[in-house]
Scaffold this active site. Structure first.
Site, PDB file in Angstrom:
ATOM      1  N   ASN A  20      -3.634   5.797  -0.334  1.00  0.00           N
ATOM      2  CA  ASN A  20      -3.043   6.119   0.965  1.00  0.00           C
ATOM      3  C   ASN A  20      -2.409   7.501   1.001  1.00  0.00           C
ATOM      4  O   ASN A  20      -2.294   8.098   2.077  1.00  0.00           O
ATOM      5  CB  ASN A  20      -2.016   5.059   1.364  1.00  0.00           C
ATOM      6  N   GLU A  66      -6.264  -0.831  -6.780  1.00  0.00           N
ATOM      7  CA  GLU A  66      -5.335   0.162  -7.321  1.00  0.00           C
ATOM      8  C   GLU A  66      -4.216  -0.555  -8.078  1.00  0.00           C
ATOM      9  O   GLU A  66      -3.517  -1.395  -7.503  1.00  0.00           O
ATOM     10  CB  GLU A  66      -4.769   0.959  -6.149  1.00  0.00           C
ATOM     11  N   HIS A 125      -3.023  -3.359  -5.563  1.00  0.00           N
ATOM     12  CA  HIS A 125      -3.353  -2.962  -4.198  1.00  0.00           C
ATOM     13  C   HIS A 125      -4.853  -3.109  -3.944  1.00  0.00           C
ATOM     14  O   HIS A 125      -5.654  -2.261  -4.344  1.00  0.00           O
ATOM     15  CB  HIS A 125      -2.905  -1.513  -3.967  1.00  0.00           C
ATOM     16  N   SER A 175       0.813  -1.218   0.000  1.00  0.00           N
ATOM     17  CA  SER A 175       0.000   0.000   0.000  1.00  0.00           C
ATOM     18  C   SER A 175       0.846   1.267   0.000  1.00  0.00           C
ATOM     19  O   SER A 175       0.331   2.355  -0.259  1.00  0.00           O
ATOM     20  CB  SER A 175      -0.931   0.008   1.210  1.00  0.00           C
TER      21      SER A 175
END
Length: 287
Positions: A195, A157, A145, A124
């Protein structure tokens, strides 16, 4: 060169924790045969328990029936030997968020699988390019991800490393979409999309609570009703795991500077062992 989706039959997952078991489950639900590997049999067994609990919730909601649950579980095999992933067409690494651990796994994977196997990492925050640099065939490494909890969250992702080939990226998108997910793509920058934006939001929510701006309930309610998100920052942090939030924030702080500095209260909670829902207590208490 990697395979196309039409040639993908078996999926390998390295890591049987929360993310790994979730990825194994959704791949099996989509009809793939799955090999789930971890370093100890106890970890593998725990992964199967997590998958069974998750499937039981789907059964209780009438999303699947008991026969479908049994069929999904039958598609998943567990192992502690990385060599058992030799016949996999796609392998997703979902191990610890430590660069040396991931590079070691990818070095071993390159020897274990054939030259057309897509190698993906569920990291991440860590650099896809740096992870891929541990092997010779860097072009077949991508970021894949998944969001937590994997069986429920729709998004995946896709992260492009410096050497990721267009064929590898195309397969990553197609594979994730075949699992019923919706994808978006990010360059290999710290935190990627999710993130990079999420961690400052969570940390600012924690700071607002710590500084007495409002109660934790009102902070979460204000964000849910004021911005139309499904859960506020403190509740979301508990669900992600406060230790995971802290680790991600520390990585981003190191890469991007003080705007990503972890909230003091987040560190204190982690030091106290209150990691959120998985330990029964974080910002809230859980059964």
């Amino acid at each position: 060169m990697v395979r196309t989706l039409d040639d993908v039959e078996r999926v390998g997952v390295v890591g049987a924790g929360t993310m790994g078991s979730g990825i194994a489950q959704v791949a099996a639900q989509a009809g793939y045969d799955v090999t789930m590997r971890d370093i100890e049999q106890d970890f593998v067994d725990s992964g199967f328990e997590t998958i069974e609990d998750s499937l039981d919730r789907f059964v209780s909601r009438d999303s699947i029936d008991a026969d479908e649950k049994a069929a999904i579980l039958d598609r998943i095999s567990g192992t502690t030997a990385l060599s058992d992933l030799a016949d996999c067409d796609v392998v997703v690494e979902a191990a610890l968020e430590e660069m040396d651990v991931k590079q070691s796994i990818f070095t071993d994977l390159e020897d274990a699988v054939d030259d057309e196997c897509l190698l993906a990492t569920n990291t991440s925050t860590l650099s896809i390019t740096t992870i891929a640099s541990a092997i010779d065939s860097e072009e077949r490494v991508v970021g894949l991800h998944f969001m937590n909890p994997v069986p429920v969250m729709e998004g995946v992702e896709i992260v492009e490393g410096e050497k990721s080939s267009s064929e590898a990226l195309d397969l990553a998108h197609a594979f994730a979409e075949d699992l019923g997910k919706t994808t978006w793509e990010s360059d290999d920058k710290p935190g990627f999309v999710a993130n990079r934006i999420l961690m400052p939001w969570i940390n600012e929510g924690i700071r607002a609570f710590d500084e007495g701006v409002a109660t934790k309930e009102d902070i979460d309610t204000g964000m849910e009703l004021g911005t139309n998100v499904p859960m506020g920052p403190l509740t979301l942090a508990d669900h992600i795991g406060l230790d995971i939030c802290l680790h991600a924030s520390e990585t981003l702080h190191e890469e991007l500077g003080d705007r990503y500095k972890p909230a003091y209260l987040l560190k204190r909670k982690v030091d106290a062992g209150d990691l959120g829902k998985k330990t029964g207590e974080g910002f809230y208490e859980y059964d």
